[in-house]
Design a protein around this motif. Structure first.
Motif, PDB file in Angstrom:
ATOM      1  N   ASP A 263       3.807   0.864  -9.220  1.00 27.47           N
ATOM      2  CA  ASP A 263       2.912  -0.232  -9.579  1.00 27.47           C
ATOM      3  C   ASP A 263       3.557  -1.529  -9.100  1.00 27.47           C
ATOM      4  O   ASP A 263       4.545  -1.976  -9.676  1.00 27.47           O
ATOM      5  N   PRO A 264       3.025  -2.151  -8.062  1.00 26.13           N
ATOM      6  CA  PRO A 264       3.664  -3.348  -7.506  1.00 26.13           C
ATOM      7  C   PRO A 264       3.406  -4.620  -8.322  1.00 26.13           C
ATOM      8  O   PRO A 264       3.993  -5.660  -8.036  1.00 26.13           O
ATOM      9  N   HIS A 265       2.535  -4.514  -9.330  1.00 20.89           N
ATOM     10  CA  HIS A 265       2.129  -5.721 -10.046  1.00 20.89           C
ATOM     11  C   HIS A 265       2.721  -5.873 -11.441  1.00 20.89           C
ATOM     12  O   HIS A 265       2.953  -6.991 -11.883  1.00 20.89           O
ATOM     13  N   THR A 266       2.926  -4.776 -12.151  1.00 21.07           N
ATOM     14  CA  THR A 266       3.456  -4.886 -13.509  1.00 21.07           C
ATOM     15  C   THR A 266       4.633  -3.940 -13.687  1.00 21.07           C
ATOM     16  O   THR A 266       4.692  -2.881 -13.068  1.00 21.07           O
TER      17      THR A 266
ATOM     18  N   ALA B 263       0.834  -1.211   0.000  1.00 27.45           N
ATOM     19  CA  ALA B 263       0.000   0.000   0.000  1.00 27.45           C
ATOM     20  C   ALA B 263       0.865   1.256   0.000  1.00 27.45           C
ATOM     21  O   ALA B 263       0.556   2.242  -0.692  1.00 27.45           O
ATOM     22  N   ARG B 264       1.956   1.225   0.759  1.00 26.86           N
ATOM     23  CA  ARG B 264       2.861   2.391   0.783  1.00 26.86           C
ATOM     24  C   ARG B 264       3.459   2.647  -0.590  1.00 26.86           C
ATOM     25  O   ARG B 264       3.597   3.789  -1.009  1.00 26.86           O
ATOM     26  N   LEU B 265       3.826   1.570  -1.282  1.00 22.72           N
ATOM     27  CA  LEU B 265       4.398   1.728  -2.620  1.00 22.72           C
ATOM     28  C   LEU B 265       3.369   2.306  -3.591  1.00 22.72           C
ATOM     29  O   LEU B 265       3.685   3.175  -4.408  1.00 22.72           O
ATOM     30  N   ILE B 266       2.135   1.822  -3.486  1.00 18.78           N
ATOM     31  CA  ILE B 266       1.069   2.346  -4.352  1.00 18.78           C
ATOM     32  C   ILE B 266       0.852   3.829  -4.052  1.00 18.78           C
ATOM     33  O   ILE B 266       0.750   4.652  -4.963  1.00 18.78           O
ATOM     34  N   ASP B 267       0.806   4.199  -2.773  1.00 14.37           N
ATOM     35  CA  ASP B 267       0.645   5.606  -2.385  1.00 14.37           C
ATOM     36  C   ASP B 267       1.774   6.471  -2.930  1.00 14.37           C
ATOM     37  O   ASP B 267       1.581   7.656  -3.216  1.00 14.37           O
ATOM     38  N   ALA B 268       2.951   5.880  -3.070  1.00 10.78           N
ATOM     39  CA  ALA B 268       4.114   6.628  -3.584  1.00 10.78           C
ATOM     40  C   ALA B 268       4.175   6.627  -5.111  1.00 10.78           C
ATOM     41  O   ALA B 268       5.123   7.151  -5.697  1.00 10.78           O
TER      42      ALA B 268
ATOM     43  N   ILE C 221      11.082  -4.320  -7.114  1.00 18.92           N
ATOM     44  CA  ILE C 221      11.139  -3.285  -6.084  1.00 18.92           C
ATOM     45  C   ILE C 221      11.497  -3.974  -4.769  1.00 18.92           C
ATOM     46  O   ILE C 221      10.774  -4.864  -4.323  1.00 18.92           O
ATOM     47  N   ILE C 222      12.603  -3.570  -4.168  1.00 19.01           N
ATOM     48  CA  ILE C 222      13.032  -4.153  -2.899  1.00 19.01           C
ATOM     49  C   ILE C 222      12.766  -3.132  -1.810  1.00 19.01           C
ATOM     50  O   ILE C 222      13.191  -1.979  -1.911  1.00 19.01           O
ATOM     51  N   THR C 223      12.045  -3.550  -0.764  1.00 19.90           N
ATOM     52  CA  THR C 223      11.660  -2.629   0.301  1.00 19.90           C
ATOM     53  C   THR C 223      11.838  -3.314   1.656  1.00 19.90           C
ATOM     54  O   THR C 223      11.736  -4.535   1.757  1.00 19.90           O
ATOM     55  N   PRO C 224      12.116  -2.537   2.700  1.00 18.96           N
ATOM     56  CA  PRO C 224      12.315  -3.151   4.013  1.00 18.96           C
ATOM     57  C   PRO C 224      11.002  -3.674   4.604  1.00 18.96           C
ATOM     58  O   PRO C 224       9.946  -3.069   4.433  1.00 18.96           O
ATOM     59  N   LEU C 225      11.108  -4.770   5.323  1.00 18.82           N
ATOM     60  CA  LEU C 225       9.953  -5.344   6.005  1.00 18.82           C
ATOM     61  C   LEU C 225       9.599  -4.523   7.239  1.00 18.82           C
ATOM     62  O   LEU C 225       8.440  -4.380   7.600  1.00 18.82           O
TER      63      LEU C 225
ATOM     64  N   PRO D 249       3.919  -9.276  -7.195  1.00 15.97           N
ATOM     65  CA  PRO D 249       4.768  -9.760  -8.291  1.00 15.97           C
ATOM     66  C   PRO D 249       6.082  -9.000  -8.467  1.00 15.97           C
ATOM     67  O   PRO D 249       7.097  -9.590  -8.795  1.00 15.97           O
ATOM     68  N   ARG D 250       6.079  -7.685  -8.206  1.00 20.78           N
ATOM     69  CA  ARG D 250       7.303  -6.899  -8.378  1.00 20.78           C
ATOM     70  C   ARG D 250       7.952  -6.505  -7.059  1.00 20.78           C
ATOM     71  O   ARG D 250       8.946  -5.779  -7.059  1.00 20.78           O
ATOM     72  N   VAL D 251       7.389  -6.923  -5.924  1.00 19.99           N
ATOM     73  CA  VAL D 251       7.851  -6.402  -4.631  1.00 19.99           C
ATOM     74  C   VAL D 251       8.450  -7.500  -3.773  1.00 19.99           C
ATOM     75  O   VAL D 251       7.798  -8.513  -3.493  1.00 19.99           O
TER      76      VAL D 251
END
Ligand SMILES: [Zn+2]
Length: 100
Positions: A31-34, A23-28, A39-43, A79-81
């Motif tokens: 596109d986390p899917h295509t 959700a944070r990536l989408i807000d920024a 995209i590498i992000t901290p847990l 898929p991309r995250v």
């Protein structure tokens, strides 16, 4: 056959954390899917290498001292995250199997 799909169901905590990260990536505006790139992000929260925050469990926040194992983990959130983090032994056991 090789797969990155977990062999057991993720815990509610992990599912919630992954959904939050996506959700944070989408807000920024991502596109986390295509798309072509991963995209590498901290847990969890991040800290400078060697700091107390850097060696704390992303699930319970417990500091894992030098000499004890902070289990480094990667979980595909979309898929991309790819989420990357660290868990103490107790929390890793709660999530055991998702990285098999
Ligand atoms: Zn923990």
């Amino acid at each position: 056959m090789t797969t990155n799909t977990p062999l057991i169901e993720l815990t509610a905590w992990m599912r919630g954390r992954l959904a939050e990260r996506v959700a944070r990536l989408i807000d920024a505006g991502h596109d986390p899917h295509t798309g072509p790139d991963l995209i590498i992000t901290p847990l969890g929260t991040t800290g400078e290498p060697g700091t107390r925050a850097d060696r704390s469990c992303d699930r319970c926040g417990r500091f894992v001292s030098q000499g004890c194992i902070l289990y480094m983990i990667t979980v595909q959130a979309a898929p991309r995250v790819l989420c990357v983090g660290g868990l103490c032994g107790a929390c890793r056991r709660l999530e055991d199997g998702w990285q098999a």
